[in-house]
Design a protein around this motif. Structure first.
Motif, PDB file in Angstrom:
ATOM      1  N   GLY A  20       1.680 -13.371   0.061  1.00 26.10           N
ATOM      2  CA  GLY A  20       2.182 -14.007  -1.153  1.00 26.10           C
ATOM      3  C   GLY A  20       1.773 -13.184  -2.352  1.00 26.10           C
ATOM      4  N   GLU A  21       1.101 -13.811  -3.291  1.00 23.46           N
ATOM      5  CA  GLU A  21       0.652 -13.097  -4.483  1.00 23.46           C
ATOM      6  C   GLU A  21      -0.801 -12.650  -4.368  1.00 23.46           C
ATOM      7  OE1 GLU A  21       1.967 -13.937  -8.183  1.00 23.46           O
ATOM      8  OE2 GLU A  21       3.930 -14.597  -7.536  1.00 23.46           O
ATOM      9  N   THR A  22      -1.374 -12.788  -3.175  1.00 21.99           N
ATOM     10  CA  THR A  22      -2.757 -12.376  -2.946  1.00 21.99           C
ATOM     11  C   THR A  22      -2.762 -11.077  -2.152  1.00 21.99           C
ATOM     12  OG1 THR A  22      -3.481 -14.668  -2.905  1.00 21.99           O
ATOM     13  CG2 THR A  22      -4.953 -13.051  -1.910  1.00 21.99           C
ATOM     14  N   LEU A  23      -3.598 -10.146  -2.575  1.00 22.30           N
ATOM     15  CA  LEU A  23      -3.713  -8.860  -1.896  1.00 22.30           C
ATOM     16  C   LEU A  23      -5.171  -8.630  -1.521  1.00 22.30           C
ATOM     17  CD1 LEU A  23      -2.394  -6.137  -1.067  1.00 22.30           C
ATOM     18  CD2 LEU A  23      -2.993  -5.317  -3.354  1.00 22.30           C
ATOM     19  N   PRO A  24      -5.578  -9.048  -0.319  1.00 27.45           N
ATOM     20  CA  PRO A  24      -6.945  -8.748   0.097  1.00 27.45           C
ATOM     21  C   PRO A  24      -7.043  -7.269   0.485  1.00 27.45           C
ATOM     22  CG  PRO A  24      -5.798  -9.940   1.831  1.00 27.45           C
ATOM     23  CD  PRO A  24      -4.845  -9.831   0.676  1.00 27.45           C
ATOM     24  N   VAL A  25      -8.052  -6.608  -0.008  1.00 28.41           N
ATOM     25  CA  VAL A  25      -8.259  -5.187   0.291  1.00 28.41           C
ATOM     26  C   VAL A  25      -9.634  -5.055   0.928  1.00 28.41           C
ATOM     27  CG1 VAL A  25      -8.434  -2.871  -0.688  1.00 28.41           C
ATOM     28  CG2 VAL A  25      -6.852  -4.521  -1.702  1.00 28.41           C
ATOM     29  N   SER A  26      -9.690  -4.398   2.072  1.00 28.97           N
ATOM     30  CA  SER A  26     -10.986  -4.223   2.725  1.00 28.97           C
ATOM     31  C   SER A  26     -11.056  -2.853   3.376  1.00 28.97           C
ATOM     32  CB  SER A  26     -11.208  -5.308   3.786  1.00 28.97           C
ATOM     33  OG  SER A  26     -10.267  -5.156   4.844  1.00 28.97           O
ATOM     34  N   GLY A  27     -12.262  -2.441   3.675  1.00 22.92           N
ATOM     35  CA  GLY A  27     -12.457  -1.204   4.416  1.00 22.92           C
ATOM     36  C   GLY A  27     -12.208   0.058   3.623  1.00 22.92           C
ATOM     37  N   ARG A  28     -12.399   0.015   2.321  1.00 21.89           N
ATOM     38  CA  ARG A  28     -12.215   1.219   1.507  1.00 21.89           C
ATOM     39  C   ARG A  28     -13.446   2.098   1.667  1.00 21.89           C
ATOM     40  NH1 ARG A  28      -7.412   1.788   1.475  1.00 21.89           N
ATOM     41  NH2 ARG A  28      -7.820   0.500   3.199  1.00 21.89           N
ATOM     42  N   LEU A  29     -13.238   3.373   1.912  1.00 24.72           N
ATOM     43  CA  LEU A  29     -14.329   4.323   2.066  1.00 24.72           C
ATOM     44  C   LEU A  29     -14.123   5.508   1.131  1.00 24.72           C
ATOM     45  CD1 LEU A  29     -14.507   4.316   5.954  1.00 24.72           C
ATOM     46  CD2 LEU A  29     -16.033   3.122   4.369  1.00 24.72           C
ATOM     47  N   ASN A  64      -9.982   5.330  -4.731  1.00 30.19           N
ATOM     48  CA  ASN A  64      -9.122   4.927  -3.617  1.00 30.19           C
ATOM     49  C   ASN A  64      -8.612   3.505  -3.822  1.00 30.19           C
ATOM     50  OD1 ASN A  64      -9.443   7.394  -2.369  1.00 30.19           O
ATOM     51  ND2 ASN A  64     -11.044   6.700  -0.984  1.00 30.19           N
ATOM     52  N   LEU A  65      -9.440   2.649  -4.362  1.00 27.66           N
ATOM     53  CA  LEU A  65      -9.008   1.286  -4.660  1.00 27.66           C
ATOM     54  C   LEU A  65      -7.878   1.308  -5.696  1.00 27.66           C
ATOM     55  CD1 LEU A  65      -9.185  -1.771  -4.438  1.00 27.66           C
ATOM     56  CD2 LEU A  65     -11.138  -1.704  -6.025  1.00 27.66           C
ATOM     57  N   ASP A  66      -7.989   2.170  -6.688  1.00 27.69           N
ATOM     58  CA  ASP A  66      -6.908   2.309  -7.674  1.00 27.69           C
ATOM     59  C   ASP A  66      -5.587   2.672  -6.993  1.00 27.69           C
ATOM     60  OD1 ASP A  66      -8.212   1.673 -10.037  1.00 27.69           O
ATOM     61  OD2 ASP A  66      -8.747   3.756 -10.480  1.00 27.69           O
ATOM     62  N   ARG A  67      -5.631   3.584  -6.031  1.00 24.77           N
ATOM     63  CA  ARG A  67      -4.405   3.988  -5.338  1.00 24.77           C
ATOM     64  C   ARG A  67      -3.800   2.835  -4.547  1.00 24.77           C
ATOM     65  NH1 ARG A  67      -7.084   8.488  -5.921  1.00 24.77           N
ATOM     66  NH2 ARG A  67      -8.376   8.592  -4.078  1.00 24.77           N
ATOM     67  N   VAL A  68      -4.649   2.016  -3.930  1.00 28.20           N
ATOM     68  CA  VAL A  68      -4.146   0.845  -3.200  1.00 28.20           C
ATOM     69  C   VAL A  68      -3.504  -0.133  -4.180  1.00 28.20           C
ATOM     70  CG1 VAL A  68      -4.806  -1.189  -1.842  1.00 28.20           C
ATOM     71  CG2 VAL A  68      -5.778   1.051  -1.292  1.00 28.20           C
ATOM     72  N   LEU A  69      -4.178  -0.414  -5.275  1.00 26.20           N
ATOM     73  CA  LEU A  69      -3.625  -1.331  -6.269  1.00 26.20           C
ATOM     74  C   LEU A  69      -2.285  -0.823  -6.777  1.00 26.20           C
ATOM     75  CD1 LEU A  69      -6.834  -2.133  -8.357  1.00 26.20           C
ATOM     76  CD2 LEU A  69      -5.729  -3.606  -6.653  1.00 26.20           C
ATOM     77  N   GLU A  70      -2.225   0.463  -7.116  1.00 23.93           N
ATOM     78  CA  GLU A  70      -0.987   1.045  -7.625  1.00 23.93           C
ATOM     79  C   GLU A  70       0.144   0.918  -6.596  1.00 23.93           C
ATOM     80  OE1 GLU A  70       0.784   5.374  -9.009  1.00 23.93           O
ATOM     81  OE2 GLU A  70      -1.376   5.077  -9.000  1.00 23.93           O
ATOM     82  N   HIS A  71      -0.164   1.193  -5.347  1.00 20.31           N
ATOM     83  CA  HIS A  71       0.846   1.106  -4.289  1.00 20.31           C
ATOM     84  C   HIS A  71       1.476  -0.287  -4.227  1.00 20.31           C
ATOM     85  CE1 HIS A  71       2.818   1.848  -0.434  1.00 20.31           C
ATOM     86  NE2 HIS A  71       2.350   0.675  -0.047  1.00 20.31           N
ATOM     87  N   PHE A  72       0.666  -1.314  -4.454  1.00 18.13           N
ATOM     88  CA  PHE A  72       1.152  -2.684  -4.368  1.00 18.13           C
ATOM     89  C   PHE A  72       1.540  -3.271  -5.731  1.00 18.13           C
ATOM     90  CE2 PHE A  72      -0.944  -2.245  -0.303  1.00 18.13           C
ATOM     91  CZ  PHE A  72      -0.058  -2.891   0.546  1.00 18.13           C
TER      92      PHE A  72
END
Length: 89
Positions: A6-15, A39-47
């Motif tokens: 939905g509108e939630t994006l859980p992010v885990s396992g960032r190294l 790396n977290l910024d790249r994940v956020l941007e992707h989504f």
């Protein structure tokens, strides 16, 4: 792993790996943490998400007591005026 719900994006396992999968900062915690946040910024941007939408973070680190000041300083710099909850168990 990153999966939207939905509108939630859980992010885990960032190294602290670069785009080629090479570990960054062997033996030096600060570049590890900085790379991880990048790396977290790249994940956020992707989504299509932004830093100011982060609700909370959890930092898992070996010898956290040795790195606690670095974690809090870099987390505060990363978050800017937005203050998500933070946990460092």
């Amino acid at each position: 792993m990153t999966v939207g719900a939905g509108e939630t994006l859980p992010v885990s396992g960032r190294l602290s790996h670069d785009s080629a999968g090479t570990f960054i900062g062997t033996g030096d915690f600060e570049p590890q943490m900085t790379t991880n946040l990048g790396n977290l910024d790249r994940v956020l941007e992707h989504f299509g998400a932004r830093r100011d939408q982060i609700v909370g973070t959890t930092v898992l680190a070996r010898r956290l007591r040795d790195h606690f000041d670095t974690v809090t300083r870099l987390h505060a710099a990363y978050s800017g005026d937005h203050r998500p909850t933070g946990t460092a168990p």
